[in-house]
Design an enzyme around this catalytic site. Structure first.
Site, short mmCIF file in Angstrom:
data_model
loop_
_atom_site.label_atom_id
_atom_site.label_comp_id
_atom_site.label_asym_id
_atom_site.label_seq_id
_atom_site.Cartn_x
_atom_site.Cartn_y
_atom_site.Cartn_z
N SER A 98 0.84 -1.19 0.00
CA SER A 98 0.00 0.00 0.00
C SER A 98 0.88 1.25 0.00
CB SER A 98 -0.95 -0.05 1.20
OG SER A 98 -1.99 0.89 1.07
N HIS A 231 -7.73 -5.58 -0.14
CA HIS A 231 -6.52 -4.80 0.06
C HIS A 231 -5.46 -5.55 0.87
CE1 HIS A 231 -4.20 -1.16 -0.10
NE2 HIS A 231 -4.15 -1.06 1.22
#
Length: 264
Positions: A98, A231
């Protein structure tokens, strides 16, 4: 960059499983709100073939009394300063998840400018540096930030229900989001090392096409690996991810890791 004396390597770089016989090191950079300990299981899985170095950003855990760094480029400067202070001259690869993927990209660019390029960059759960969204999560109120954490499912549910802990975490998350949401990549920026991109097929923060656009940011080989999940796909596919890392870093052709000692 700051003078070397201003950076304490031990604050920034953590070794959970020292592996002095490993031929390569993997510098792991956490996600927004994350800490070095997120990579403890990865370190445990990769030792002794790869020595994992986990970055600890300011503002969390044992660095909670330090101000957060609200700029990706400043964060990259400080990490490179800390890394270059190490006398260890084994090759280094970079893994970022991320926000950490964006920071890793900027770290790679700085290492190249120092004449010490990384041997590989692994970018996880992040769209390419040149792909932007106008999310502005860092400008939202606390409740909206909690909702963001719940959506991504990367934060312990016990923490989300503990108001005292949330008061400690929310400012860190807000600062990290500010850093990554205000980041703008230099036009045409590339790294010279191979880039491997890992992404979940239902990641709300990076579509497969946004992840594929990382191919525009390397002058070397590119690969895209898609996993089932969102995610934080890597929490449920850790074995597959570490197998890929071992394959690329331990079983890689000698041409990748066979750089002269003295170069990272």
């Amino acid at each position: 960059m700051l003078p070397a004396a201003a950076v304490d390597t031990s604050l920034w770089i953590r070794r959970f499983h020292p592996s002095p016989d490993a031929n390569v090191r993997l510098l792991c950079l956490p996600h927004a709100g994350g800490s070095a300990s997120f990579y403890y299981p990865v370190s445990e899985s990769l030792t002794p073939g790869v020595e994992v170095l986990a970055v600890q950003y300011p503002g969390r855990q044992d660095r909670r009394n330090e101000p957060c760094v609200e700029s990706v480029t400043e964060l990259a400067d400080l990490i490179v300063d800390a890394l270059l202070l190490s006398p260890d001259e084994r090759p280094v690869a970079l893994f970022g998840h991320s926000m950490g993927a964006t920071v890793a990209f900027e770290v790679a660019r700085r290492l190249e400018r120092q004449g010490r390029p990384p041997v590989a960059l692994f970018a996880s759960g992040r769209r390419a540096p040149s792909r932007y969204r106008d999310d502005q999560v860092h400008l939202r109120d606390d409740n909206a930030i909690v909702a963001e954490l719940q959506t991504l499912s990367g934060t312990d549910s016990r923490l989300l229900g503990n108001e005292d802990l949330l008061r400690l975490v929310i400012p860190v998350v807000r600062s990290d989001y500010k850093a990554v949401e205000t980041y703008r990549c230099d036009p045409g920026a590339k790294v010279s090392c191979p880039v491997s991109v890992l992404v979940g097929d239902s990641d709300p923060k990076a579509t497969i096409e946004e992840a594929r656009a990382w191919s525009e940011h390397t002058a070397s080989a590119f690969e895209l690996q898609v996993y089932p999940g969102g995610h934080f796909y890597l929490s449920t596919h850790q074995d597959r991810v570490t197998d890929l890392l071992l394959d690329r870093l331990v079983d890689a052709p000698a041409a990748i890791l066979g750089r002269p000692r003295g170069l990272l």
